[in-house]
Write an enzyme that holds these catalytic residues in place. Structure first.
Site, PDB file in Angstrom:
ATOM      1  N   ASP A  33       0.847  -1.194   0.000  1.00  0.00           N
ATOM      2  CA  ASP A  33       0.000   0.000   0.000  1.00  0.00           C
ATOM      3  C   ASP A  33       0.878   1.239   0.000  1.00  0.00           C
ATOM      4  O   ASP A  33       1.908   1.279   0.688  1.00  0.00           O
ATOM      5  CB  ASP A  33      -0.913   0.020   1.239  1.00  0.00           C
ATOM      6  CG  ASP A  33      -2.205   0.782   0.997  1.00  0.00           C
ATOM      7  OD1 ASP A  33      -2.122   2.006   0.732  1.00  0.00           O
ATOM      8  OD2 ASP A  33      -3.279   0.178   1.083  1.00  0.00           O
ATOM      9  N   SER A  76      -6.719   0.510  -5.507  1.00  0.00           N
ATOM     10  CA  SER A  76      -7.192   1.643  -6.302  1.00  0.00           C
ATOM     11  C   SER A  76      -8.027   2.545  -5.409  1.00  0.00           C
ATOM     12  O   SER A  76      -8.794   2.068  -4.569  1.00  0.00           O
ATOM     13  CB  SER A  76      -8.064   1.180  -7.475  1.00  0.00           C
ATOM     14  OG  SER A  76      -8.657   2.289  -8.139  1.00  0.00           O
ATOM     15  N   TYR A 146     -12.118   5.780 -13.375  1.00  0.00           N
ATOM     16  CA  TYR A 146     -12.351   4.591 -12.536  1.00  0.00           C
ATOM     17  C   TYR A 146     -13.103   3.519 -13.322  1.00  0.00           C
ATOM     18  O   TYR A 146     -12.640   2.378 -13.431  1.00  0.00           O
ATOM     19  CB  TYR A 146     -13.136   5.002 -11.298  1.00  0.00           C
ATOM     20  CG  TYR A 146     -13.332   3.904 -10.275  1.00  0.00           C
ATOM     21  CD1 TYR A 146     -12.240   3.370  -9.592  1.00  0.00           C
ATOM     22  CD2 TYR A 146     -14.599   3.418  -9.974  1.00  0.00           C
ATOM     23  CE1 TYR A 146     -12.416   2.373  -8.644  1.00  0.00           C
ATOM     24  CE2 TYR A 146     -14.783   2.425  -9.024  1.00  0.00           C
ATOM     25  CZ  TYR A 146     -13.690   1.908  -8.358  1.00  0.00           C
ATOM     26  OH  TYR A 146     -13.865   0.916  -7.426  1.00  0.00           O
ATOM     27  N   LYS A 150     -11.181   0.062 -14.736  1.00  0.00           N
ATOM     28  CA  LYS A 150     -11.583  -1.248 -14.222  1.00  0.00           C
ATOM     29  C   LYS A 150     -11.991  -2.163 -15.374  1.00  0.00           C
ATOM     30  O   LYS A 150     -11.677  -3.359 -15.376  1.00  0.00           O
ATOM     31  CB  LYS A 150     -12.742  -1.104 -13.237  1.00  0.00           C
ATOM     32  CG  LYS A 150     -12.364  -0.509 -11.889  1.00  0.00           C
ATOM     33  CD  LYS A 150     -11.526  -1.445 -11.049  1.00  0.00           C
ATOM     34  CE  LYS A 150     -11.368  -0.942  -9.622  1.00  0.00           C
ATOM     35  NZ  LYS A 150     -10.486  -1.806  -8.796  1.00  0.00           N
ATOM     36  N   ARG A 187     -18.376   8.753  -0.534  1.00  0.00           N
ATOM     37  CA  ARG A 187     -19.453   7.806  -0.781  1.00  0.00           C
ATOM     38  C   ARG A 187     -20.587   8.064   0.195  1.00  0.00           C
ATOM     39  O   ARG A 187     -20.417   8.662   1.245  1.00  0.00           O
ATOM     40  CB  ARG A 187     -18.925   6.370  -0.698  1.00  0.00           C
ATOM     41  CG  ARG A 187     -18.154   5.985  -1.955  1.00  0.00           C
ATOM     42  CD  ARG A 187     -17.534   4.615  -1.893  1.00  0.00           C
ATOM     43  NE  ARG A 187     -16.285   4.616  -1.150  1.00  0.00           N
ATOM     44  CZ  ARG A 187     -15.407   3.606  -1.184  1.00  0.00           C
ATOM     45  NH1 ARG A 187     -15.672   2.531  -1.917  1.00  0.00           N
ATOM     46  NH2 ARG A 187     -14.290   3.671  -0.489  1.00  0.00           N
TER      47      ARG A 187
END
Length: 312
Positions: A33, A76, A146, A150, A187
């Site tokens: 990470d 991601s 994004y 993906k 979110r």
């Protein structure tokens, strides 16, 4: 049987919960990470575990990686708040980063699980969304860094499977929530919960009739582990999420009730390319992996709120 497992993005929201589960199952876990969106606090409770190794590095240029038996690629940024600030990082983590991990999996003869997303379906014209649906994505829109990266990650995986006969599985993750999400994640669950805890009004973009389905993190992690463990899977891509389609307005009201706040709901214009409906068809995972979520939204939210209270 103990496995050597690499979790790329292992200090993130999902990655840290997955790493913790794998350690409790007796595996050796290496976390890769760069702490772009992952947080050191997420791994604090198990960082000193002798079976845990942290590599502070970037999946796009990870440097030397240890031999492993299994790889989970969760590296991601996934927050809509990051789509405008870090579009190149996001696009390359899911393309160049996927390429790097595929090469490492091939060198180690390791099985790999790639964390794709329901965003590959874009603003869907098929509902609920099965794995056979190819989506409706604006490749040049604000979410394209994004969504489309993906999608290309999945294409790259398919190419490696065909050319090198590799064992790589893809999971398309629908909205997942729980402790260790960043309060500023962008979110909807952390946004509503943090607003309600402050006593602020909850902000809905659009009319609040757009839908999402919400899966608690423990259920999702159980699904990831089930997919990795399964032998001789019939397919290489599986939806994972909870089939509890809710309007955003319904979610806001649930959060207000749970936190017992006097917050009200206010409305702002809908962002570009925001999907109108989102709900998975998980019949493939239910039938072939014997997996489905079990934690109701009300219970999951009640387990999530204390974490955000501790972050105030």
């Amino acid at each position: 049987m103990q496995k050597r497992i690499l979790v790329a993005g292992g200090a993130g929201f999902l990655g840290s919960h997955l790493s913790e589960r794998l350690l409790s199952d007796g595996h050796e876990v290496t976390c890769l990470d760069n702490f772009g969106s992952g947080q050191r606090d997420n791994i604090k409770s198990f960082e000193d575990n002798p079976s845990f190794t942290l590599i502070d590095g970037d999946v796009r240029n990870p440097g030397a990686l240890p031999p492993v038996d299994r790889i989970y690629h969760l590296a991601s940024r996934a927050s809509p708040a990051d789509f405008t600030d870090f579009p190149v990082d996001i696009a390359l983590a899911n393309t160049k980063g996927t390429h790097r991990l595929l090469d490492h999996a091939r060198a180690c003869n390791a099985r790999m699980v790639f964390a794709s997303t329901s965003e590959v379906y874009g603003d869907p014209e098929v509902h609920p969304q099965p794995e056979t649906y190819t989506g409706n994505v604006n490749i040049r829109g604000i979410r394209g860094c994004y969504d489309e990266s993906k999608r290309f990650g999945e294409t790259l995986i398919r190419s490696y499977q065909e050319e090198y006969e590799m064992d790589v599985r893809t999971v398309r993750i629908f909205n997942t929530y729980g402790p260790r999400m960043r309060p500023d994640d962008g979110r909807v669950v952390p946004t509503f919960v943090t607003q309600a805890l402050r006593g602020d009004n909850l902000t809905i973009y659009g009319d609040g009739k757009q839908t999402r389905s919400f899966c608690y993190v423990d259920d999702l992690v159980r699904g990831l582990v089930s997919l990795m463990r399964a032998e001789d899977v019939d397919h290489d891509v599986y939806n994972m999420g909870r089939e509890n389609e809710q309007t955003i307005k319904q979610l806001a009201k649930k959060v207000i009730d749970i936190i017992e706040t006097n917050s009200e709901i206010i409305y702002e214009p809908l962002p570009e390319d925001d999907p109108s409906r989102r709900c998975p068809d998980i019949s493939r995972a239910r039938t072939e992996l014997n997996w489905e979520p079990t934690i109701p939204l009300q219970e999951g939210l009640q387990m999530t709120v204390p974490y955000f209270k501790s972050r105030k």
